[in-house]
Design an enzyme around this catalytic site. Structure first.
Site, PDB file in Angstrom:
ATOM      1  N   ASN A 173      53.825  25.338   7.161  1.00  0.00           N
ATOM      2  CA  ASN A 173      53.638  25.878   6.031  1.00  0.00           C
ATOM      3  C   ASN A 173      55.268  24.979   5.860  1.00  0.00           C
ATOM      4  OD1 ASN A 173      53.148  26.956   3.064  1.00  0.00           O
ATOM      5  ND2 ASN A 173      54.536  28.232   3.166  1.00  0.00           N
ATOM      6  N   HIS A 195      57.542  25.126   1.337  1.00  0.00           N
ATOM      7  CA  HIS A 195      57.628  26.191   0.424  1.00  0.00           C
ATOM      8  C   HIS A 195      58.750  25.275  -0.880  1.00  0.00           C
ATOM      9  CE1 HIS A 195      58.352  29.668  -1.917  1.00  0.00           C
ATOM     10  NE2 HIS A 195      58.695  28.953  -1.850  1.00  0.00           N
ATOM     11  N   SER A 220      60.983  22.681   1.934  1.00  0.00           N
ATOM     12  CA  SER A 220      61.255  23.528   2.601  1.00  0.00           C
ATOM     13  C   SER A 220      60.465  23.119   3.789  1.00  0.00           C
ATOM     14  CB  SER A 220      61.984  24.467   3.026  1.00  0.00           C
ATOM     15  OG  SER A 220      63.127  24.824   2.489  1.00  0.00           O
ATOM     16  N   ASP A 246      57.289  33.249   3.171  1.00  0.00           N
ATOM     17  CA  ASP A 246      58.657  32.588   3.707  1.00  0.00           C
ATOM     18  C   ASP A 246      60.037  32.712   4.271  1.00  0.00           C
ATOM     19  OD1 ASP A 246      56.617  31.006   2.217  1.00  0.00           O
ATOM     20  OD2 ASP A 246      57.373  32.334  -0.119  1.00  0.00           O
TER      21      ASP A 246
HETATM   22  C1  GAR Z   1      53.637  21.811  -3.148  1.00  0.00           C
HETATM   23  O1  GAR Z   1      54.548  21.854  -4.252  1.00  0.00           O
HETATM   24  C2  GAR Z   1      53.163  23.602  -1.859  1.00  0.00           C
HETATM   25  O2  GAR Z   1      55.148  22.964  -2.089  1.00  0.00           O
HETATM   26  C3  GAR Z   1      53.595  25.025  -2.511  1.00  0.00           C
HETATM   27  O3  GAR Z   1      52.121  24.765  -3.540  1.00  0.00           O
HETATM   28  C4  GAR Z   1      52.190  23.201  -4.152  1.00  0.00           C
HETATM   29  C5  GAR Z   1      50.807  22.081  -3.586  1.00  0.00           C
HETATM   30  O4  GAR Z   1      50.498  20.814  -3.971  1.00  0.00           O
HETATM   31  N1  GAR Z   1      53.641  25.372  -1.919  1.00  0.00           N
HETATM   32  C6  GAR Z   1      53.443  27.198  -2.117  1.00  0.00           C
HETATM   33  O5  GAR Z   1      53.904  27.655  -3.160  1.00  0.00           O
HETATM   34  C7  GAR Z   1      53.180  28.407  -0.454  1.00  0.00           C
HETATM   35  N2  GAR Z   1      54.370  29.245  -1.047  1.00  0.00           N
HETATM   36  P1  GAR Z   1      49.149  20.641  -3.435  1.00  0.00           P
HETATM   37  O6  GAR Z   1      48.109  20.945  -3.571  1.00  0.00           O
HETATM   38  O7  GAR Z   1      49.038  19.424  -4.520  1.00  0.00           O
HETATM   39  O8  GAR Z   1      50.079  19.549  -2.195  1.00  0.00           O
END
Ligand code: GAR
Length: 208
Positions: free
Chosen positions: A107, A109, A136, A145
């Site tokens: 994942n 985060h 991370s 997480d």
């Molecule tokens: C990313 O910033 C990722 O780190 C976050 O969602 C975004 C997705 O963007 N993930 C989380 O918050 C997971 N808890 P994307 O769809 O443009 O890749």
């Protein structure tokens, strides 16, 4: 070449970075399928454009979290992946699901874990007055997480920053560190044992 299934919920810009890294050969792997729990998201178009199979599996069609995760697991396993990558997949997963993919579930985060687990990480970092923030990549365990961190990237927060500036700054780093970690995994250099991640058989520091 390793086969990868990516789970998304929306925009899929991290998915795009992973697809590009596979296409260029930086990752010795192939995104065989992309699964979204939401319909009509840009990430599914990105998947099709790159020649991956794009599935939509809406969570609303299932009465419980457990039944959804079972269906998701079945769909993922039909592709026999070596690695399952969460890239903006905004759902909490059941312990059974997480255990099933133990050691091959990653994942990303948007915070310097263990800080700011959960949602609205950029806003929370800004409100706390943090001058350093980041993202991370970690193996997923049953603790939300909370799995072992493989790699982190740090970015500054300046006093005059708007939320969009911080979000973009973190995103840029995500597009570097996620493909790099996936490259390591596909090279067979990365593995997980319980709450520790190992690179080239050396344990990684607990928080990246
Ligand atoms: C990313 O910033 C990722 O780190 C976050 O969602 C975004 C997705 O963007 N993930 C989380 O918050 C997971 N808890 P994307 O769809 O443009 O890749």
């Amino acid at each position: 070449m390793k086969s990868i299934v990516v789970l998304i919920s929306g925009n899929g810009s991290n998915l795009q970075a992973i697809l590009d890294a596979c296409a260029s050969g930086f990752i010795d792997g192939e995104v065989c399928a992309v699964i979204s729990n939401k319909a009509n998201v840009l990430g599914l178009d990105r998947a099709k454009e790159a020649g991956s199979i794009a599935h939509c599996l809406p969570h609303q069609d299932y009465p419980t979290r457990h039944s959804y995760d079972q269906a998701l697991q079945q769909l993922i396993d039909s592709h026999k992946p070596d690695l399952v990558v969460l890239a903006g997949f905004m759902r909490i997963l059941t312990p059974e699901f997480v255990q099933h993919y133990s050691g091959k579930l990653l994942n990303i985060h948007p915070s310097l874990l263990p800080k700011y687990q959960g949602l609205h990480t950029h806003q929370r970092a800004m409100e706390a007055g943090d001058s350093i923030h980041g993202c991370s990549v970690h193996f997923v365990t049953e603790e939300l997480d909370g799995g072992p961190v493989v790699l982190q990237a740090r970015v500054p927060i300046f006093p005059e920053d708007e939320l969009t500036a911080v979000t973009e700054r973190v995103h840029e780093q995500e597009y570097s560190i996620y493909p790099l970690v996936i490259r390591w995994f596909c090279q067979g250099r990365l593995h997980q044992e319980g709450n520790l991640a190992f690179l080239d058989n050396e344990p990684l520091p607990e928080h990246g």
